[in-house]
Design an enzyme around this catalytic site. Structure first.
Site, PDB file in Angstrom:
ATOM      1  N   GLU A  88       0.843  -1.161   0.034  1.00 54.54           N
ATOM      2  CA  GLU A  88       0.103   0.033  -0.056  1.00 54.54           C
ATOM      3  C   GLU A  88       0.786   1.266  -0.237  1.00 54.54           C
ATOM      4  O   GLU A  88       1.674   1.463   0.752  1.00 54.54           O
ATOM      5  CB  GLU A  88      -0.836   0.048   1.193  1.00 54.54           C
ATOM      6  CG  GLU A  88      -1.776  -1.407   1.160  1.00 54.54           C
ATOM      7  CD  GLU A  88      -2.694  -1.332  -0.125  1.00 54.54           C
ATOM      8  OE1 GLU A  88      -2.752  -0.346  -0.730  1.00 54.54           O
ATOM      9  OE2 GLU A  88      -3.345  -2.460  -0.055  1.00 54.54           O
ATOM     10  N   CYS A 151      -7.737  -1.303   8.121  1.00 55.65           N
ATOM     11  CA  CYS A 151      -6.168  -1.344   7.723  1.00 55.65           C
ATOM     12  C   CYS A 151      -5.677  -0.113   7.536  1.00 55.65           C
ATOM     13  O   CYS A 151      -4.589   0.531   8.032  1.00 55.65           O
ATOM     14  CB  CYS A 151      -6.412  -2.192   6.532  1.00 55.65           C
ATOM     15  SG  CYS A 151      -6.759  -3.866   6.701  1.00 55.65           S
ATOM     16  N   HIS A 172      -1.125  -5.529   2.534  1.00 54.40           N
ATOM     17  CA  HIS A 172      -2.195  -6.572   2.561  1.00 54.40           C
ATOM     18  C   HIS A 172      -1.870  -7.915   2.170  1.00 54.40           C
ATOM     19  O   HIS A 172      -1.204  -8.028   1.056  1.00 54.40           O
ATOM     20  CB  HIS A 172      -3.421  -5.742   1.545  1.00 54.40           C
ATOM     21  CG  HIS A 172      -4.288  -4.992   2.417  1.00 54.40           C
ATOM     22  ND1 HIS A 172      -4.425  -3.782   2.145  1.00 54.40           N
ATOM     23  CD2 HIS A 172      -5.057  -5.401   3.307  1.00 54.40           C
ATOM     24  CE1 HIS A 172      -5.490  -3.322   2.838  1.00 54.40           C
ATOM     25  NE2 HIS A 172      -5.990  -4.252   3.774  1.00 54.40           N
TER      26      HIS A 172
END
Length: 226
Positions: A88, A151, A172
């Site tokens: 991410e 998250c 993730h």
């Protein structure tokens, strides 16, 4: 005489999440628990599990950082149906849940910090991690944001809480194979792509590689698989 403060442990910190959304397992918790107590490049690794509860998240993070003085932070979470490891780039200053958290809260369009930055960039070397994983046959891709659920909130909170010099970011993970096997015990109501998964050793190794790079390690090129 005032009681002396407990000295914080210098360590690489890995966090995962408890189960949520009806899932019996969470691969982020499984990997975190396995890495807790490991040593990577001579550095102790500490693993901690976060609550899937927005109101409890800040307190949990504060408690962890009261115990650990991190030299690197890698937050992990589950991306159900994702076929690859997902790195991410950005955490958004936004909570906008599609499903309730474990306390039953369905948060809609709420900033995580009213006066905080709109977005914070990952401080992990994502291109280097991506390259190292692909070189070792581990499927991985870069992703623009960590979403709008817990998250993303954890990524944003940790990026705000730890010093700017500390590598920090979010990865993730897809389903574990056992999770997909359990899902397939039920009537098939999802598209086939939703059942993508990886084996546990592959997920664990992906996170170990990310830690090695974050701790300044130089990985050897793998031997050719030809």
């Amino acid at each position: 005489m005032a009681a002396s403060r407990t000295k914080r442990q210098r360590a690489a910190l890995v966090t995962g999440f408890e189960t949520f959304g009806g899932h019996a397992l969470n691969p982020s918790a499984a990997v975190t628990e396995r890495l807790d107590g490991a040593r990577i490049l001579g550095t102790a690794v500490v693993g901690r599990i976060l609550p899937v509860d927005l109101e409890r998240l800040d307190g949990a993070i504060a408690a962890i950082l009261g115990e650990i003085d991190p030299v690197a932070v890698i937050n992990l979470g589950l991306a159900a149906g994702e076929p690859v490891v997902r790195l991410e780039r950005v955490a958004l200053n936004l909570a906008a849940f599609e499903i309730p958290d474990n306390a039953g809260r369905l948060v809609e369009e709420r900033p995580l910090e009213r006066k905080g930055a709109a977005a914070l960039w990952s401080r992990l070397d994502l291109p280097a991690i991506r390259r190292a994983l692909l070189d070792r046959g581990i499927p991985v891709r870069l992703s623009s944001t960590a979403g709008n659920y817990l998250c993303n909130a954890a990524m944003y909170r940790f990026l705000r809480a730890v010093p700017a010099a500390v590598p920090c970011g979010f990865i993730h993970l897809p389903y574990l194979r056992a999770q997909v096997a359990a899902l397939l015990e039920e009537p098939v109501t999802r598209e086939l792509g939703h059942y993508a998964s990886m084996e546990f050793p592959t997920l664990r190794r992906a996170v170990e590689i990310a830690l090695e790079i974050s701790l300044g390690g130089r990985l050897r090129m793998p031997r050719s698989r030809a």
